[in-house]
Design a protein around this motif. Sequence first.
Motif, PDB file in Angstrom:
ATOM      1  N   ASP A 118       0.829  -1.201   0.000  1.00 24.32           N
ATOM      2  CA  ASP A 118       0.000   0.000   0.000  1.00 24.32           C
ATOM      3  C   ASP A 118       0.872   1.263   0.000  1.00 24.32           C
ATOM      4  O   ASP A 118       1.952   1.293   0.593  1.00 24.32           O
ATOM      5  N   ALA A 120       0.735   5.558   0.666  1.00 26.05           N
ATOM      6  CA  ALA A 120       0.043   6.765   1.134  1.00 26.05           C
ATOM      7  C   ALA A 120       0.802   7.973   0.611  1.00 26.05           C
ATOM      8  O   ALA A 120       2.038   8.003   0.664  1.00 26.05           O
ATOM      9  N   THR A 146      -2.295   5.619  -5.691  1.00 25.28           N
ATOM     10  CA  THR A 146      -2.235   5.772  -4.227  1.00 25.28           C
ATOM     11  C   THR A 146      -3.435   5.123  -3.540  1.00 25.28           C
ATOM     12  O   THR A 146      -4.548   5.147  -4.062  1.00 25.28           O
ATOM     13  N   ASP A 147      -3.181   4.554  -2.349  1.00 23.12           N
ATOM     14  CA  ASP A 147      -4.260   3.953  -1.549  1.00 23.12           C
ATOM     15  C   ASP A 147      -4.862   4.948  -0.569  1.00 23.12           C
ATOM     16  O   ASP A 147      -6.072   4.982  -0.375  1.00 23.12           O
ATOM     17  N   HIS A 148      -3.990   5.736   0.087  1.00 23.97           N
ATOM     18  CA  HIS A 148      -4.464   6.721   1.072  1.00 23.97           C
ATOM     19  C   HIS A 148      -3.899   8.097   0.728  1.00 23.97           C
ATOM     20  O   HIS A 148      -2.689   8.244   0.539  1.00 23.97           O
ATOM     21  N   VAL A 165     -11.791   9.402  -6.950  1.00 19.66           N
ATOM     22  CA  VAL A 165     -11.251   8.746  -5.744  1.00 19.66           C
ATOM     23  C   VAL A 165     -12.374   8.628  -4.703  1.00 19.66           C
ATOM     24  O   VAL A 165     -13.037   9.627  -4.389  1.00 19.66           O
ATOM     25  N   ARG A 169     -10.948   7.128   1.024  1.00 16.90           N
ATOM     26  CA  ARG A 169      -9.478   7.122   0.866  1.00 16.90           C
ATOM     27  C   ARG A 169      -8.880   8.531   0.940  1.00 16.90           C
ATOM     28  O   ARG A 169      -7.664   8.699   0.869  1.00 16.90           O
ATOM     29  N   HIS A 171      -8.147  11.688   3.141  1.00 18.79           N
ATOM     30  CA  HIS A 171      -8.026  12.081   4.550  1.00 18.79           C
ATOM     31  C   HIS A 171      -7.522  13.525   4.617  1.00 18.79           C
ATOM     32  O   HIS A 171      -6.335  13.780   4.362  1.00 18.79           O
ATOM     33  N   LYS A 358      -4.986   8.093  11.521  1.00 13.89           N
ATOM     34  CA  LYS A 358      -5.678   7.492  10.369  1.00 13.89           C
ATOM     35  C   LYS A 358      -5.031   6.155   9.971  1.00 13.89           C
ATOM     36  O   LYS A 358      -5.731   5.206   9.595  1.00 13.89           O
ATOM     37  N   ALA A 362      -6.752   2.497  10.022  1.00 14.24           N
ATOM     38  CA  ALA A 362      -6.879   1.726   8.782  1.00 14.24           C
ATOM     39  C   ALA A 362      -6.253   0.339   8.868  1.00 14.24           C
ATOM     40  O   ALA A 362      -6.719  -0.609   8.220  1.00 14.24           O
TER      41      ALA A 362
END
Length: 364
Positions: A118, A120, A146-148, A165, A169, A171, A358, A362
């Motif tokens: 993953d 971020a 990107t995941d986060h 998006v 996901r 934040h 966060k 997660a």
Amino acid sequence: MINITLVAGARPNFMKIAPIVHAIQKAKKEGKPLDFRLVHTGQHYDKKMSGDFFEQLNIPEPHANLGGGGGTQAEQTAAIMVAFEREVMENRPTLVIVVGDVTSTLACSIAAKKLGIDVAHVEGGIRSGDLSMPEEINRMVTDSITDHFFTTSEIANSNLRKAGVPEARIHFVGNTMIDTLMAQLPKFKKPEGEIFEALTPGNYFVMTMHRPANVDQEHSLKAMIDAILEGTGGLPIIFPVHPRTAKNLQNIGITAENLLMTDPLGYLEFNYLVKNSKGVITDSGGVTEEASVMNVPCVTLRDNTERAETIHLGTNELVGTDPGKLKPYLDKIMKGEWKQYQGIPLWDGKTSERIVSKIVEAYL
């Protein structure tokens, strides 16, 4: 255990990473099962990256330096991808965190995702709309995998939503650069040297210029410097100069008693000068963020910006690259009629704590 690999490719990236390191260390002390590994890709060699630098930021020296600097954009991207792939295969993390928009941000995101790790992106979603900037391509490609997304503004959130998006996901956490600024503010110090001794607060300008559009064409560089000298009323202008820019300035024979060219300055020294200046003239994105939060007038010599919140709520104005448009802005600064900082949401020094919360939410 949540194992996080933090990626930095250039000195400014460490300013964005440092508060995340502190927030991870704090959460770890509180019993949260997480740890980190700090990786410097070596994208930019910087002689100022000494032990003192990491001591000032209160972070450990990187666990690894991949030595990925030099060469063309493609060569550098490839070298960093190869080295980072090896790094994460040997020290496989739960999550890779990349920051900003440098070549390393793009290269490490791709390498991680291809290994099923993953990613971020801190400062995800910001856009200038200018595809002639390598940074814009880095942002767009990184955000596509990107995941986060840890975002700095509602504008960035909106950009990501438009790109499809999912809300879960995105934040909205604020700006880690401002975490560093607020933590380091009490430590700011006047640079050593004769030219700095003579400066009085509010009676000089700070200038930075490095973008090819401004510094590579000698004719336009001369016209811009002439316009700046004309509009600043003879006040000292502190100009930390990149070697390439210095060479171009030498070629065009710019000399003025009040144009004080210096070597690049350390973080604490540079921001001391910004905080106490009458105004800042720049083509850098990061400087506009710092100047805004310190309520210092800032003019940006670019036709676009990826940090529009510094214009809407900060002290920044986008002037463009035409020297003929500069004078009215400088006149406003000289008369003390500049707009004031309105406060940018969540730029409060607590962004990194929100990021770590966060991540724990997660992955636990």
